[in-house]
Write a protein that holds these residues in place. Structure first.
Motif, short mmCIF file in Angstrom:
data_model
loop_
_atom_site.label_atom_id
_atom_site.label_comp_id
_atom_site.label_asym_id
_atom_site.label_seq_id
_atom_site.Cartn_x
_atom_site.Cartn_y
_atom_site.Cartn_z
N GLY B 53 0.80 -1.21 0.00
CA GLY B 53 0.00 0.00 0.00
C GLY B 53 0.84 1.27 0.00
N LYS B 56 -0.08 3.59 -5.00
CA LYS B 56 -1.44 3.33 -5.45
C LYS B 56 -1.36 2.90 -6.91
CE LYS B 56 -5.79 5.78 -5.96
NZ LYS B 56 -6.51 7.03 -5.85
N ARG B 63 -5.02 -6.44 -4.66
CA ARG B 63 -5.80 -6.88 -3.50
C ARG B 63 -4.94 -7.79 -2.66
NH1 ARG B 63 -8.30 -3.37 -5.05
NH2 ARG B 63 -10.39 -3.28 -5.92
N MET B 67 -8.41 -7.30 0.18
CA MET B 67 -8.65 -5.87 0.39
C MET B 67 -7.65 -5.01 -0.38
SD MET B 67 -9.23 -5.84 4.52
CE MET B 67 -8.07 -7.11 4.98
N ASN B 68 -8.04 -3.79 -0.63
CA ASN B 68 -7.13 -2.83 -1.25
C ASN B 68 -6.24 -2.26 -0.14
OD1 ASN B 68 -5.90 -0.59 -2.36
ND2 ASN B 68 -7.67 0.03 -3.56
N ILE B 70 -4.43 0.24 0.06
CA ILE B 70 -4.50 1.70 0.20
C ILE B 70 -5.71 2.08 1.04
CG2 ILE B 70 -4.77 3.89 -1.05
CD1 ILE B 70 -2.21 2.90 -1.93
N GLN B 71 -6.82 1.37 0.81
CA GLN B 71 -8.05 1.70 1.52
C GLN B 71 -8.14 1.08 2.92
OE1 GLN B 71 -11.10 0.52 -1.18
NE2 GLN B 71 -10.83 2.32 -2.47
N HIS B 72 -7.44 -0.04 3.11
CA HIS B 72 -7.49 -0.70 4.42
C HIS B 72 -6.09 -0.95 4.95
CE1 HIS B 72 -11.77 -1.57 3.73
NE2 HIS B 72 -11.39 -1.82 2.49
N PRO B 73 -5.32 0.10 5.16
CA PRO B 73 -3.92 -0.10 5.54
C PRO B 73 -3.75 -0.87 6.84
CG PRO B 73 -4.55 2.21 5.77
CD PRO B 73 -5.67 1.53 5.06
N GLU B 75 -5.80 -3.05 8.43
CA GLU B 75 -6.18 -4.47 8.35
C GLU B 75 -5.17 -5.28 7.56
OE1 GLU B 75 -8.09 -1.84 7.96
OE2 GLU B 75 -10.22 -2.32 7.98
#
Lengths: 126, 302
Positions: B53, B56, B63, B67-68, B70-73, B75
């Motif tokens: 992450g 981008k 994934r 998860m992405n 970038i969006q869920h650093p 987790e």
């Protein structure tokens, strides 16, 4: 237990392990009933992926050379010895192939090789 | 039942005019040990940074654990153990302090595991990081990457610049980690011997493109290295199907071919030639052959 593997060999690692264990059984360095190191331990000793060791052990089991005993790991089969003769000849056949191929490359014929073998045999006996 | 731990689809990345990654596709299942190989600057580190992450995706998808990053650093990163050759660590802290600091971020920290690693690596935790040798730094970095039992391990040249003894220690720790169920490992290294020992899948990157992506076994069985002996000398190189490199001559030619062995033997017969010294090439041979072979393919680049 001295097993060595090399990534430079051109032979897959699991095969190298199988060959060496076969050789040890054939030359009586490993005897029926003797335990082989657990998969994880051997993998750590040789610094290779444990799955590679697992595969070698599986193949050896299929060949009837080793057995897995619940709770005590992998050991050399009781029935391993009678196969030893076959294994010995197989190993020597591979050596013979190498010798014959090289001889062919050098343009040395079969009669000369046989004569050479006799000569070396006599030398080694003395 | 295997999950897809890393899924990278049509990933592209440019830095100004330079294309670092070009249509990269990669799917890594749980439990895989992926060897990521390529020359310096091929794009390996850039690819790993996308997984973390840190970059981008400019186009395509990344994934991790579904998860992405970038969006869920939080987790994603809490389940990744990362070690790079940089070994960026706070110099003024002692190892113990750094451990305590790190522990606060990772609820899965396992003290018993950490202590076991400390003794395995013979580390003195009261030492300040700035006073550690290179090898000790690498081991500390590895300790901190493993102690919270991450599901995914990303190693970017973990053994670079280290002496053989330390390299063995690190490889040993990696092997022990692999033996633990459920872990997925990505090992990016130009020490191909190490990669060959532990990887079960190989991904080769060259100039930002994936040029090879196969299970190790398949690679070993699809590439063959041998010497071709012709019955008469020739100026021009002989051609065999799937040929990647061919050197030598005029009668003996060293070749690496990506082809099944029976086709090779048939073609050799057709040329009245002999095949000797047939062996599985090392990963090094394959990499060089693929890269050289690529160079000779005049495919238009998009």
């Amino acid at each position: 237990m001295q097993i060595h593997i090399s990534t430079k060999d051109g032979i897959p690692i699991y095969k190298q392990i199988i060959n060496q264990i076969k050789y040890m059984i054939a030359s009586r360095r490993l005897n029926p009933g003797e335990k082989l190191p657990p998969v994880r331990k051997l993998a750590e000793m040789l610094l290779i992926n444990p799955n590679t060791v697992a595969r070698a052990y599986r193949d050896l089991e299929t060949l009837g050379l080793v057995q897995t005993r619940q709770g005590s790991g992998v050991c050399i089969s009781e029935g391993a010895s009678p196969l030893a003769q076959e294994q010995k000849m197989k190993i020597l056949a591979e050596r013979a192939d190498s010798l014959l191929t090289e001889a062919q490359q050098m343009d040395i014929d079969l009669e000369q090789i046989i004569a050479l073998l006799h000569e070396r045999h006599i030398q080694l006996q003395s | 039942m295997s999950n897809t731990i890393i899924e990278i689809t049509d990933l592209c990345r440019r830095f100004g005019k330079h294309t670092a990654l070009n249509q990269v596709n990669l799917r890594i299942q749980q439990g895989t040990v992926l060897g990521l190989v390529g020359e310096n600057g091929a794009g390996k580190t850039t690819l790993i940074k996308h997984m973390l992450g840190l970059f981008k995706a400019q186009s395509g998808f990344v994934r991790v654990f579904g998860m992405n990053p970038i969006q869920h650093p939080k987790e994603v990163l809490s389940r990744i153990g990362f070690l790079s050759e940089d070994r960026d660590m706070p110099e003024w802290m002692t190892i113990k302090q750094y451990m305590t600091y790190t522990q606060a971020f990772y609820p899965t920290w396992d003290t018993a595991c950490a202590n076991s690693l400390i003794s395995q690596f013979s580390l003195d935790t009261s030492q300040k990081i700035k006073n550690l040798s290179r090898g000790q730094r690498a081991k500390t970095g590895l300790l901190l990457a493993l102690a919270y039992k991450p599901d995914l391990l990303l190693f970017d040249e973990p053994s670079s610049g280290l002496d053989p003894v330390v390299r063995r220690d690190i490889l040993g720790a990696i092997v022990r980690t692999i033996a633990e169920e459920g872990r997925t490992v990505v090992l990016s290294s130009h020490l191909l011997d190490e990669v060959e020992r532990v990887a079960d899948t190989i991904c080769m990157i060259h100039q930002g493109r994936v040029i090879l992506r196969n299970p190790m076994e398949q690679i070993r069985s699809s590439f063959h290295k041998f010497t071709l002996i012709l019955d008469a000398p020739t100026e021009t190189r002989p051609t065999l199907p799937g040929m990647l490199t061919c050197e030598g001559g005029p009668m003996e030619w060293s070749m690496v071919c990506k082809q099944d062995i029976s086709s090779i033997k048939q073609s050799a017969q057709g040329l009245n030639a002999q095949i000797v010294d047939l062996a599985s090439p090392t990963l090094d041979d394959i990499f060089v052959a693929q890269v050289k072979g690529q160079g000779e393919n005049t495919e238009p680049r998009t």
